[in-house]
Design a protein around this motif. Structure first.
Motif, PDB file in Angstrom:
ATOM      1  N   UNK A 120      39.791  45.444  43.680  1.00  0.00           N
ATOM      2  CA  UNK A 120      39.317  46.077  44.922  1.00  0.00           C
ATOM      3  C   UNK A 120      38.862  47.509  44.672  1.00  0.00           C
ATOM      4  N   UNK A 121      38.203  47.723  43.546  1.00  0.00           N
ATOM      5  CA  UNK A 121      37.669  49.043  43.222  1.00  0.00           C
ATOM      6  C   UNK A 121      38.692  50.053  42.730  1.00  0.00           C
ATOM      7  N   UNK A 122      39.935  49.635  42.561  1.00  0.00           N
ATOM      8  CA  UNK A 122      40.984  50.542  42.094  1.00  0.00           C
ATOM      9  C   UNK A 122      41.413  50.174  40.680  1.00  0.00           C
ATOM     10  N   UNK A 123      41.630  51.206  39.871  1.00  0.00           N
ATOM     11  CA  UNK A 123      42.087  50.973  38.505  1.00  0.00           C
ATOM     12  C   UNK A 123      43.560  50.580  38.521  1.00  0.00           C
ATOM     13  N   UNK A 124      44.008  50.004  37.431  1.00  0.00           N
ATOM     14  CA  UNK A 124      45.402  49.587  37.305  1.00  0.00           C
ATOM     15  C   UNK A 124      46.325  50.802  37.291  1.00  0.00           C
ATOM     16  N   UNK A 125      47.487  50.629  37.873  1.00  0.00           N
ATOM     17  CA  UNK A 125      48.501  51.677  37.850  1.00  0.00           C
ATOM     18  C   UNK A 125      49.190  51.658  36.478  1.00  0.00           C
TER      19      UNK A 125
ATOM     20  N   UNK B  83      52.238  51.207  35.900  1.00  0.00           N
ATOM     21  CA  UNK B  83      53.184  50.092  35.929  1.00  0.00           C
ATOM     22  C   UNK B  83      52.478  48.763  35.661  1.00  0.00           C
ATOM     23  N   UNK B  84      51.299  48.596  36.246  1.00  0.00           N
ATOM     24  CA  UNK B  84      50.535  47.368  36.007  1.00  0.00           C
ATOM     25  C   UNK B  84      50.082  47.290  34.553  1.00  0.00           C
ATOM     26  N   UNK B  85      49.621  48.413  34.007  1.00  0.00           N
ATOM     27  CA  UNK B  85      49.217  48.431  32.594  1.00  0.00           C
ATOM     28  C   UNK B  85      50.398  48.083  31.698  1.00  0.00           C
ATOM     29  N   UNK B  86      51.569  48.593  32.030  1.00  0.00           N
ATOM     30  CA  UNK B  86      52.768  48.304  31.243  1.00  0.00           C
ATOM     31  C   UNK B  86      53.101  46.806  31.317  1.00  0.00           C
ATOM     32  N   UNK B  87      52.976  46.214  32.493  1.00  0.00           N
ATOM     33  CA  UNK B  87      53.235  44.785  32.645  1.00  0.00           C
ATOM     34  C   UNK B  87      52.239  43.953  31.841  1.00  0.00           C
TER      35      UNK B  87
ATOM     36  N   UNK C 196      44.232  56.879  30.524  1.00  0.00           N
ATOM     37  CA  UNK C 196      45.417  56.214  31.069  1.00  0.00           C
ATOM     38  C   UNK C 196      45.088  54.959  31.878  1.00  0.00           C
ATOM     39  N   UNK C 197      43.807  54.667  32.087  1.00  0.00           N
ATOM     40  CA  UNK C 197      43.432  53.462  32.829  1.00  0.00           C
ATOM     41  C   UNK C 197      42.946  52.352  31.900  1.00  0.00           C
TER      42      UNK C 197
ATOM     43  N   UNK D  23      45.248  39.962  33.354  1.00  0.00           N
ATOM     44  CA  UNK D  23      44.906  40.954  34.375  1.00  0.00           C
ATOM     45  C   UNK D  23      45.131  40.367  35.770  1.00  0.00           C
ATOM     46  N   UNK D  24      44.671  39.156  36.003  1.00  0.00           N
ATOM     47  CA  UNK D  24      44.808  38.557  37.322  1.00  0.00           C
ATOM     48  C   UNK D  24      46.253  38.202  37.647  1.00  0.00           C
ATOM     49  N   UNK D  25      47.045  37.850  36.659  1.00  0.00           N
ATOM     50  CA  UNK D  25      48.458  37.566  36.904  1.00  0.00           C
ATOM     51  C   UNK D  25      49.200  38.803  37.382  1.00  0.00           C
ATOM     52  N   UNK D  26      48.781  39.970  36.914  1.00  0.00           N
ATOM     53  CA  UNK D  26      49.451  41.217  37.285  1.00  0.00           C
ATOM     54  C   UNK D  26      48.839  41.853  38.531  1.00  0.00           C
ATOM     55  N   UNK D  27      47.510  41.811  38.644  1.00  0.00           N
ATOM     56  CA  UNK D  27      46.822  42.549  39.712  1.00  0.00           C
ATOM     57  C   UNK D  27      46.289  41.670  40.842  1.00  0.00           C
TER      58      UNK D  27
END
Length: 90
Positions: A68-73, A75-79, A5-6, A35-39
């Motif tokens: 920052x060491x965190x995977x995309x949520x 919602x972010x993956x969907x965006x 899921x990530x 990726x940078x536009x969303x995260x």
């Protein structure tokens, strides 16, 4: 690599259509920009290729975005997926 899921899967056939056969590296800048536009500007991503299926139609580039060491949520993956679809890559 098993589905996760990530991970954001991108069909290699669509990358080949847009950037030329085997030119996945050419897509890298576009993918990082999405990726940078969303995260956020500090986000990065790693890439892996899944070619386990015998039929190349199902081969995928697997994108794993992090910030920052965190995977995309989800919602972010969907965006990000929506942006890929808009480019003809999803």
């Amino acid at each position: 690599m098993p589905a996760s899921p990530t991970l954001l899967p991108i069909p290699l056939r669509l990358l080949d259509d847009r950037y030329g056969p085997g030119n996945v590296d050419e897509a890298e800048d576009t993918l990082v920009e999405i990726v940078q536009a969303v995260m956020g500007a500090q986000a990065t991503c790693s890439f892996d290729v899944d070619t386990r299926h015998a039929n190349p139609w199902f081969h995928q580039l697997l994108l794993e975005p992090t910030a920052a060491g965190k995977v995309a949520t989800p919602e972010q993956l969907q965006a990000m997926a929506a942006r890929l679809v808009a480019l003809g890559l999803g």
